[in-house]
Design a protein around this motif. Structure first.
Motif, PDB file in Angstrom:
ATOM      1  N   GLN A   1      41.199 -46.853  10.965  1.00  0.00           N
ATOM      2  CA  GLN A   1      40.878 -46.360   9.620  1.00  0.00           C
ATOM      3  C   GLN A   1      39.559 -45.599   9.627  1.00  0.00           C
ATOM      4  OE1 GLN A   1      40.659 -49.477   6.710  1.00  0.00           O
ATOM      5  NE2 GLN A   1      40.320 -48.089   5.009  1.00  0.00           N
ATOM      6  N   ALA A   2      38.566 -46.121  10.356  1.00  0.00           N
ATOM      7  CA  ALA A   2      37.269 -45.438  10.421  1.00  0.00           C
ATOM      8  C   ALA A   2      37.376 -44.123  11.170  1.00  0.00           C
ATOM      9  CB  ALA A   2      36.249 -46.365  11.087  1.00  0.00           C
ATOM     10  N   GLN A   3      38.191 -44.084  12.222  1.00  0.00           N
ATOM     11  CA  GLN A   3      38.382 -42.835  12.965  1.00  0.00           C
ATOM     12  C   GLN A   3      39.043 -41.775  12.087  1.00  0.00           C
ATOM     13  OE1 GLN A   3      40.666 -44.279  16.272  1.00  0.00           O
ATOM     14  NE2 GLN A   3      38.860 -44.500  17.621  1.00  0.00           N
ATOM     15  N   ALA A   4      40.043 -42.188  11.333  1.00  0.00           N
ATOM     16  CA  ALA A   4      40.709 -41.229  10.451  1.00  0.00           C
ATOM     17  C   ALA A   4      39.745 -40.687   9.408  1.00  0.00           C
ATOM     18  CB  ALA A   4      41.911 -41.888   9.783  1.00  0.00           C
ATOM     19  N   ALA A   5      38.948 -41.552   8.848  1.00  0.00           N
ATOM     20  CA  ALA A   5      37.991 -41.114   7.836  1.00  0.00           C
ATOM     21  C   ALA A   5      36.959 -40.167   8.447  1.00  0.00           C
ATOM     22  CB  ALA A   5      37.309 -42.326   7.209  1.00  0.00           C
ATOM     23  N   ALA A   6      36.517 -40.491   9.690  1.00  0.00           N
ATOM     24  CA  ALA A   6      35.530 -39.624  10.338  1.00  0.00           C
ATOM     25  C   ALA A   6      36.123 -38.262  10.658  1.00  0.00           C
ATOM     26  CB  ALA A   6      35.016 -40.308  11.606  1.00  0.00           C
TER      27      ALA A   6
ATOM     28  N   HIS B   1      38.610 -36.801   9.086  1.00  0.00           N
ATOM     29  CA  HIS B   1      38.774 -36.079   7.828  1.00  0.00           C
ATOM     30  C   HIS B   1      37.454 -35.503   7.350  1.00  0.00           C
ATOM     31  CE1 HIS B   1      40.265 -35.037   3.866  1.00  0.00           C
ATOM     32  NE2 HIS B   1      39.240 -35.722   3.333  1.00  0.00           N
ATOM     33  N   ALA B   2      36.393 -36.283   7.432  1.00  0.00           N
ATOM     34  CA  ALA B   2      35.084 -35.799   6.989  1.00  0.00           C
ATOM     35  C   ALA B   2      34.619 -34.639   7.857  1.00  0.00           C
ATOM     36  CB  ALA B   2      34.075 -36.948   7.025  1.00  0.00           C
TER      37      ALA B   2
ATOM     38  N   ASP C   1      28.260 -36.792   4.581  1.00  0.00           N
ATOM     39  CA  ASP C   1      29.463 -37.621   4.501  1.00  0.00           C
ATOM     40  C   ASP C   1      30.117 -37.768   5.868  1.00  0.00           C
ATOM     41  OD1 ASP C   1      31.540 -39.024   2.882  1.00  0.00           O
ATOM     42  OD2 ASP C   1      32.779 -37.396   3.659  1.00  0.00           O
TER      43      ASP C   1
ATOM     44  N   LYS D   1      30.662 -41.294   7.927  1.00  0.00           N
ATOM     45  CA  LYS D   1      31.964 -41.741   8.421  1.00  0.00           C
ATOM     46  C   LYS D   1      31.924 -41.977   9.931  1.00  0.00           C
ATOM     47  CE  LYS D   1      34.412 -41.525   4.553  1.00  0.00           C
ATOM     48  NZ  LYS D   1      33.344 -41.119   3.626  1.00  0.00           N
TER      49      LYS D   1
ATOM     50  N   THR E   1      30.273 -45.296  10.506  1.00  0.00           N
ATOM     51  CA  THR E   1      31.219 -46.380  10.213  1.00  0.00           C
ATOM     52  C   THR E   1      32.201 -46.569  11.362  1.00  0.00           C
ATOM     53  OG1 THR E   1      31.026 -45.922   7.838  1.00  0.00           O
ATOM     54  CG2 THR E   1      32.940 -47.185   8.568  1.00  0.00           C
TER      55      THR E   1
END
Length: 329
Positions: free
Chosen positions: A120-125, A127-128, A156, A160, A163
């Motif tokens: 989840q953190a990789q996906a958010a990073a 995306h950011a 942002d 990410k 995180t």
């Protein structure tokens, strides 16, 4: 004839006089060979007191009772100590669970959860990072966004990525399991609690007053409901071991007495029956006017305490009983 009769009477009188003289001399010699002392019987006693201070719950022995070694004589109220021990047992159980958890390591479910958090953190990073790249391209090509918007996208993206780094570290920690230092610390804490538990169990055992040896209860000094303490004896126990007669020897007769010297002890309740003994202690300090003396002569003389130890196999001697000691030279 009359002269012959007088001669016979004279000879008989001489013989009687000689016999009386010899008897008197024998008695004097016998008296010189014996030293007669007056004294009192002593026995070993133990004052029994509780180690702890609390209220007495039960008194289980009476004066005159014969008790055996280890027999419980009295008990204190243990309710407060038992509640403390129950609380300690609960703390031990909780600490034991912590130690078991550390030894068992990370559960597979926790590892899968850490892996999910990392994805989840990789996906958010990612995306950011994509958002920031697009806004950067727009800013540099047509200046369609402000510098503030570009900076917000950059920060942002960094957040990410941070995180994601935290999630990666959490996954590595979960796979590695607990540190040995943490396990050792938890085990040390558990051992400390167990040692405290042993101390409470020992204190509980001290709430029972036990006889240290076989003997007879001479005095019952407290009752149920009284507050006990180490400085307040509950019982006095007479021990069945060696007994002795405490007597006093005048200074002028001290040279006739030595350790190991044989002696005979007589008591009024058994006239004529001797109890064998021997001198076991001679005081090195003279006393003047002792508290207990048996003759008027000794009350104004320097005397030395002497203890004559006896083997009272028939248990006829009692504490404080007057006795006559004849010490054989």
């Amino acid at each position: 004839m009359a002269a012959k009769k007088k001669a016979v009477l004279f000879l008989a009188a001489c013989l009687l006089g000689l016999a009386a003289y010899l008897y008197h001399a024998f008695c004097q010699q016998d008296n010189q060979e014996e030293l007669v002392l007056q004294g009192n019987v002593d026995v070993r006693e133990v004052s029994l007191a509780f180690r702890q201070s609390d209220r007495i719950l039960e008194m289980l022995a009476e004066e005159g009772d014969r008790v055996q070694k280890g027999q419980v004589l009295a008990r204190l109220d243990t309710r407060e100590l038992e509640l403390q021990l129950q609380r300690l047992n609960a703390e031990i159980a909780a600490q034991q669970s912590t130690v078991d958890k550390l030894h068992n390591g990370t559960r597979p479910e926790e590892i899968r959860q850490a892996e999910g958090n990392l994805r989840q953190a990789q996906a958010a990073a990612e995306h950011a990072a994509g958002v920031y790249q697009r806004k950067r391209d727009i800013y540099t090509s047509i200046a369609g966004i402000s510098q503030q918007e570009l900076d917000n996208a950059y920060h942002d993206m960094e957040a990410k990525q941070a995180t994601m780094s935290v999630a990666e570290a959490a996954l590595q920690e979960a796979k590695a399991g607990p540190r040995q230092e943490d396990i050792a610390g938890a085990e040390a804490g558990l051992q400390a609690l167990r040692n405290e538990q042993l101390r409470y169990i020992y204190l509980l055992s001290q709430y029972e007053l036990q006889a240290p040896d076989d003997g007879v209860i001479r005095s019952r000094l407290l009752e149920a409901g009284d507050m006990a303490s180490p400085s307040r004896p509950v019982f006095k126990l007479s021990l069945p071991g060696k007994k002795w007669v405490r007597a006093y020897v005048p200074e002028t007769e001290l040279g006739r007495v030595y350790e190991g010297q044989q002696a005979r002890v007589y008591i009024d309740s058994l006239p004529g029956k001797a109890i064998d003994g021997q001198v076991g202690y001679i005081s090195g300090t003279a006393e003047f006017t002792p508290k207990q003396v048996q003759t008027e002569e000794l009350r104004t003389s320097l005397v030395y305490e002497v203890r004559v130890y006896v083997d009272d196999a028939d248990n006829v001697l009692r504490l404080g009983m007057p006795a006559t000691v004849r010490i054989v030279r």
